[in-house]
Design a protein around this motif. Sequence first.
Motif, short mmCIF file in Angstrom:
data_model
loop_
_atom_site.label_atom_id
_atom_site.label_comp_id
_atom_site.label_asym_id
_atom_site.label_seq_id
_atom_site.Cartn_x
_atom_site.Cartn_y
_atom_site.Cartn_z
N TYR A 66 0.70 -1.05 0.04
CA TYR A 66 0.03 -0.23 0.02
C TYR A 66 0.86 1.14 -0.04
CZ TYR A 66 -3.52 -3.25 1.38
OH TYR A 66 -4.58 -4.37 1.39
N LEU A 67 0.49 2.31 -1.00
CA LEU A 67 1.19 3.50 -0.90
C LEU A 67 0.30 4.53 -0.43
CD1 LEU A 67 3.48 5.18 -1.51
CD2 LEU A 67 2.89 5.44 -3.82
N GLN A 68 0.18 5.02 0.79
CA GLN A 68 -0.57 5.96 1.25
C GLN A 68 -0.08 7.19 1.07
OE1 GLN A 68 -3.59 5.56 2.97
NE2 GLN A 68 -3.87 7.93 2.85
N MET A 69 -0.97 8.02 0.33
CA MET A 69 -0.39 9.59 -0.25
C MET A 69 -1.26 10.40 0.48
SD MET A 69 0.21 8.50 -4.21
CE MET A 69 -1.35 8.66 -4.61
N ASP A 70 -0.63 11.11 1.12
CA ASP A 70 -1.22 12.47 1.94
C ASP A 70 -0.68 13.49 1.72
OD1 ASP A 70 -0.98 10.32 4.90
OD2 ASP A 70 -2.76 10.66 3.59
N SER A 71 -1.32 14.75 1.95
CA SER A 71 -1.13 16.26 1.78
C SER A 71 -0.55 16.03 0.20
CB SER A 71 0.02 16.68 2.32
OG SER A 71 -0.03 16.57 3.79
#
Length: 124
Positions: free
Chosen positions: A80-85
């Motif tokens: 999983y690649l969690q991408m925030d901001s």
Amino acid sequence: QVQLVESGGGLVQAGGSLRLSCVVSGRSDSPYSVGWFRQTPGKLREFVAAINEIGTKTEYSDSVQGRFTLSRDNAETPIYLQMDSLKPEDTAVYYCAASVGVLLTSLPTQYESWGQGTQVTVSS
């Protein structure tokens, strides 16, 4: 040789979040790492992040460090690649890829197997 399939891309406003998934199938006789890259038209494929097979080591590019998080529970689960901001400059097609070996690498040429990519679009 393993096969990889990405999912989770989409359209999001700046400052928002998305989570990309990479499912790895098939058999590998050797340990492998998984990397994420991104590419926009007319530009070279750019390294984003990498993780080892069992999910205990990660590496990030300077442009996403502190905003993106790569995770994997074990060798049998998706990456999983969690991408925030998220920022408009994060807009690209995102690819996951597998590289035989235990060392994490940011070089696209070191990756033997690639997924088909998933589009991420960040609006301003």
